[in-house]
Scaffold this active site. Structure first.
Site, PDB file in Angstrom:
ATOM      1  N   GLU A 105       0.886  -1.167   0.000  1.00 10.16           N
ATOM      2  CA  GLU A 105       0.000   0.000   0.000  1.00 10.16           C
ATOM      3  C   GLU A 105       0.918   1.210   0.000  1.00 10.16           C
ATOM      4  OE1 GLU A 105      -3.176  -0.153  -0.224  1.00 10.16           O
ATOM      5  OE2 GLU A 105      -3.564  -2.235   0.270  1.00 10.16           O
ATOM      6  N   CYS A 155      -3.345   8.511   3.457  1.00 12.00           N
ATOM      7  CA  CYS A 155      -2.994   8.036   2.115  1.00 12.00           C
ATOM      8  C   CYS A 155      -4.152   8.214   1.151  1.00 12.00           C
ATOM      9  CB  CYS A 155      -2.590   6.580   2.185  1.00 12.00           C
ATOM     10  SG  CYS A 155      -3.826   5.593   3.041  1.00 12.00           S
TER      11      CYS A 155
HETATM   12  P1  NAP Z   1       8.137   4.995   4.865  1.00 14.09           P
HETATM   13  O1  NAP Z   1       9.205   5.942   5.211  1.00 14.09           O
HETATM   14  O2  NAP Z   1       8.232   4.269   3.581  1.00 14.09           O
HETATM   15  O3  NAP Z   1       8.072   3.997   6.093  1.00 14.09           O
HETATM   16  C1  NAP Z   1       7.092   2.987   6.158  1.00 14.09           C
HETATM   17  C2  NAP Z   1       7.600   1.862   7.029  1.00 14.09           C
HETATM   18  O4  NAP Z   1       8.700   1.208   6.390  1.00 14.09           O
HETATM   19  C3  NAP Z   1       8.120   2.311   8.393  1.00 14.09           C
HETATM   20  O5  NAP Z   1       7.719   1.363   9.353  1.00 14.09           O
HETATM   21  C4  NAP Z   1       9.624   2.301   8.201  1.00 14.09           C
HETATM   22  O6  NAP Z   1      10.328   2.146   9.409  1.00 14.09           O
HETATM   23  C5  NAP Z   1       9.776   1.089   7.318  1.00 14.09           C
HETATM   24  N1  NAP Z   1      11.017   1.028   6.546  1.00 14.09           N
HETATM   25  C6  NAP Z   1      11.796   2.044   6.127  1.00 14.09           C
HETATM   26  N2  NAP Z   1      12.836   1.558   5.423  1.00 14.09           N
HETATM   27  C7  NAP Z   1      12.711   0.206   5.391  1.00 14.09           C
HETATM   28  C8  NAP Z   1      13.460  -0.863   4.821  1.00 14.09           C
HETATM   29  N3  NAP Z   1      14.572  -0.626   4.127  1.00 14.09           N
HETATM   30  N4  NAP Z   1      13.037  -2.119   4.994  1.00 14.09           N
HETATM   31  C9  NAP Z   1      11.916  -2.381   5.693  1.00 14.09           C
HETATM   32  N5  NAP Z   1      11.150  -1.413   6.262  1.00 14.09           N
HETATM   33  C10 NAP Z   1      11.539  -0.133   6.102  1.00 14.09           C
HETATM   34  O7  NAP Z   1       6.715   5.688   4.855  1.00 14.09           O
HETATM   35  P2  NAP Z   1       6.104   6.690   5.936  1.00 14.09           P
HETATM   36  O8  NAP Z   1       6.832   7.960   5.784  1.00 14.09           O
HETATM   37  O9  NAP Z   1       6.023   6.053   7.288  1.00 14.09           O
HETATM   38  O10 NAP Z   1       4.594   6.812   5.440  1.00 14.09           O
HETATM   39  C11 NAP Z   1       4.145   7.819   4.567  1.00 14.09           C
HETATM   40  C12 NAP Z   1       3.774   7.233   3.238  1.00 14.09           C
HETATM   41  O11 NAP Z   1       2.928   6.121   3.421  1.00 14.09           O
HETATM   42  C13 NAP Z   1       3.000   8.187   2.374  1.00 14.09           C
HETATM   43  O12 NAP Z   1       3.570   8.236   1.109  1.00 14.09           O
HETATM   44  C14 NAP Z   1       1.597   7.594   2.296  1.00 14.09           C
HETATM   45  O13 NAP Z   1       0.922   7.838   1.102  1.00 14.09           O
HETATM   46  C15 NAP Z   1       1.857   6.165   2.487  1.00 14.09           C
HETATM   47  N6  NAP Z   1       0.684   5.528   3.081  1.00 14.09           N
HETATM   48  C16 NAP Z   1      -0.041   4.672   2.316  1.00 14.09           C
HETATM   49  C17 NAP Z   1      -1.145   4.041   2.853  1.00 14.09           C
HETATM   50  C18 NAP Z   1      -1.958   3.088   2.048  1.00 14.09           C
HETATM   51  O14 NAP Z   1      -2.764   2.371   2.641  1.00 14.09           O
HETATM   52  N7  NAP Z   1      -1.806   3.014   0.758  1.00 14.09           N
HETATM   53  C19 NAP Z   1      -1.504   4.295   4.182  1.00 14.09           C
HETATM   54  C20 NAP Z   1      -0.737   5.168   4.916  1.00 14.09           C
HETATM   55  C21 NAP Z   1       0.366   5.777   4.351  1.00 14.09           C
HETATM   56  P3  NAP Z   1      10.956   3.433  10.153  1.00 14.09           P
HETATM   57  O15 NAP Z   1       9.810   4.317  10.509  1.00 14.09           O
HETATM   58  O16 NAP Z   1      11.607   2.844  11.354  1.00 14.09           O
HETATM   59  O17 NAP Z   1      11.907   4.044   9.199  1.00 14.09           O
END
Ligand code: NAP
Length: 514
Positions: A257, A296
């Protein structure tokens, strides 16, 4: 030093061996708690969940697992006040916005408890009817869905520490698959606290629910072929996950997602003094401001007929100017903070980029209530606008994860729908109008590129569930840029946690199975 939150893995609480990463109050700037996963034996923890948690859950029927979900609901309800306090402190959200996450998660669990009860006392699910394989009806094929014998690893985004856990855990646990959740670091506290309450209440078998907080380093390494990963977050992290050997080589099933540039469209049949126009204005403002636009599913692009561009800008701007921004502890505040300094900076950068390609129709600059602008990660809502929607590539491509949307004019319905598709696959689009046939036709046109099409006509003005609200009964996810994932959609969500197999046998054997 603030408290270092423990991880729950391998059936026991385990603190990381590092100093920990601090979590902050995004309004007051205070350090709240720390998280750390350094030195955890992830492989042993995953094996414990897979073997002990999985076996114990699979020994139960769907109905019994549904009852466990109902027990979790009771535990969470009993501790709700503590969750609101954590959300205020760590996410900087006003009460109504905290409810979207906290009560939204509890509601989703409750819905799956009810749905699961209808599946009865069985251990696997039939998939369709038996079909004969040749002329003689004696030898047939019956497809079945059986719970996968692995773990479900959830890697979640910062904006839904509660709902993000439970919308995934409800179908996973109901399917009989143990859950390991890794919340986003910035807001991990609420997830950790909820897991702690459920673990301490002793409602689930050992190994059924685990939480790992802190750096994601090495998290995917212990995954094995029957495990599944459900990721929510940015497209960049999604790309890293997709290329991990667990997914690329060991065929671990993954659901993504990701981000999405969602749309709202006022169809051309309804003018400025109509109910449909007002409904679009109201929904656009709600979507920009709920959780400070950190959803999102939030509306990022608002499409109106060319002739209504000026009136729409004025009406949306007028409503936005009434939105009070600041400290969520102050009752007069309607919109709280972004979750962190990093997000504040990312939104400012995104806005600066879009401003190069669009005009500002309503400016974010405003007085913060009860908050120090030098400390608080608060930002007012900004409405941007472009007059040439075809040339606005940056607007169709850029998700600014904050209270920001862009107004775009279109010539006719075909043009509007083509512009919506420039988002390259989104979670949701909403349509506004009073012509049922036109709305229905447009909805089907958008269905292939959207996980959900939300149609708002005046007759459902008081009933509809909101453009951005994800209801457990409906699909959540979207093709293309939105990640290509599918979640929820009632019992459809169980498919991700099951394996489908065709059992080819005599009718007698298949009857015995049933
Ligand atoms: P993110 O930076 O991609 O982080 C998401 C998750 O991935 C966090 O738990 C992060 O941990 C983890 N992560 C980071 N690097 C990783 C790696 N190399 N391997 C495994 N896991 C890793 O996203 P975010 O900033 O939290 O969220 C914002 C984004 O999410 C927005 O773009 C939004 O559109 C999207 N979103 C989508 C939905 C949907 O249902 N489609 C819902 C909500 C949000 P850490 O925090 O410890 O770095």
């Amino acid at each position: 030093m603030t408290e270092l939150l423990s991880n729950y893995l391998g059936g026991k609480w385990q603190a990381g061996s590092g100093a920990g990463t601090p979590l902050f109050d995004p309004v007051l700037g205070d350090e709240l708690v720390r998280v750390d996963a350094t030195g955890l034996d992830l492989a042993a923890g995953f094996a414990f969940a897979r073997e002990q948690g999985g076996a114990a859950l699979r020994a139960l029927t769907y109905r019994k697992r549904a009852a466990l979900l109902a027990d979790i609901v009771k535990v969470l309800q009993a501790n709700r006040d503590a969750y609101y306090d954590i959300a205020t402190a760590n996410s900087g959200t006003v009460r109504n916005d905290s409810a979207v996450d906290i009560d939204g998660g509890i509601f989703t669990l409750g819905t799956y408890a009810k749905l699961g009860d209808t599946l009865g006392d069985r251990h696997y699910l039939p998939d369709g009817e038996a079909t004969r394989l040749g002329k003689d009806p004696l030898f047939q094929s019956q497809h079945v869905l059986v719970p996968t014998r692995g773990v479900a690893l959830f890697i979640n985004a910062f904006n839904f520490p509660s709902w993000g856990l439970w919308e995934k855990a409800a179908p996973a646990l109901l399917a009989g698959v143990p859950v390991i959740v890794k919340p986003a670091t910035a807001t991990a506290w609420l997830t950790q606290r909820m897991v702690r309450d459920v673990v301490e209440a002793g409602v689930l078998p050992a190994g059924a629910l685990s939480v790992v907080c802190g750096s994601p380093a090495g998290l995917l390494d212990p995954l094995q072929p029957f495990d599944v990963v459900s990721f929510t977050g940015s497209a960049d992290t999604a790309a890293v996950i997709r290329s991990h050997p667990a997914i690329a080589q060991r065929s671990v099933r993954v659901n993504i997602e990701a981000d999405s540039v969602n749309s709202a469209v006022l169809l051309p049949q309804d003018g400025p003094d109509t109910a449909a126009f007002d409904l679009l204005v109201k929904e656009a403002v709600r979507e920009m401001t709920v959780k400070s636009g950190q959803k999102c599913t939030a509306i990022r692009r608002v499409f109106v007929p060319e002739a209504l561009y000026g009136q729409a800008a004025e009406a949306i701007g007028a409503r936005l100017s009434k939105v009070t921004v600041g400290n969520p502890r102050n009752d007069t505040v309607r919109m709280g903070a972004l979750v962190s300094r990093a997000q504040f900076n990312a939104v400012q950068d995104g806005l600066a980029y879009l401003r190069k390609h669009a005009q500002v129709l309503h400016d974010a600059t405003q007085h913060l209530v009860d908050a120090d602008p030098a400390v608080a990660c608060c930002i007012g809502p900004t409405l941007l606008g472009v007059t040439d929607a075809d040339a606005a590539a940056a607007v169709h491509d850029t998700e600014v994860f904050g209270p920001v949307a862009t107004l775009l004019p279109y010539r006719d319905t075909a043009h509007a729908l083509a512009l919506v598709r420039r988002g390259q696959g989104s979670l949701v689009a909403s349509l506004y109008g009073s012509d049922a046939a036109a709305l229905g036709a447009a909805a089907v046109e958008l269905a292939d590129s959207h996980g959900r099409v939300h149609v708002i006509s005046p007759d459902v003005a008081q009933l509809h569930t909101g453009h951005g609200n994800v209801m457990p009964q409906s699909l959540h996810g979207g093709p293309g840029r939105a990640g290509g994932g599918e979640e929820l959609g009632g019992l459809r969500a169980l498919h991700f946690y099951h394996r489908r197999s065709a059992i080819q046998a005599s009718t007698a054997v298949l009857d015995a199975l049933a």
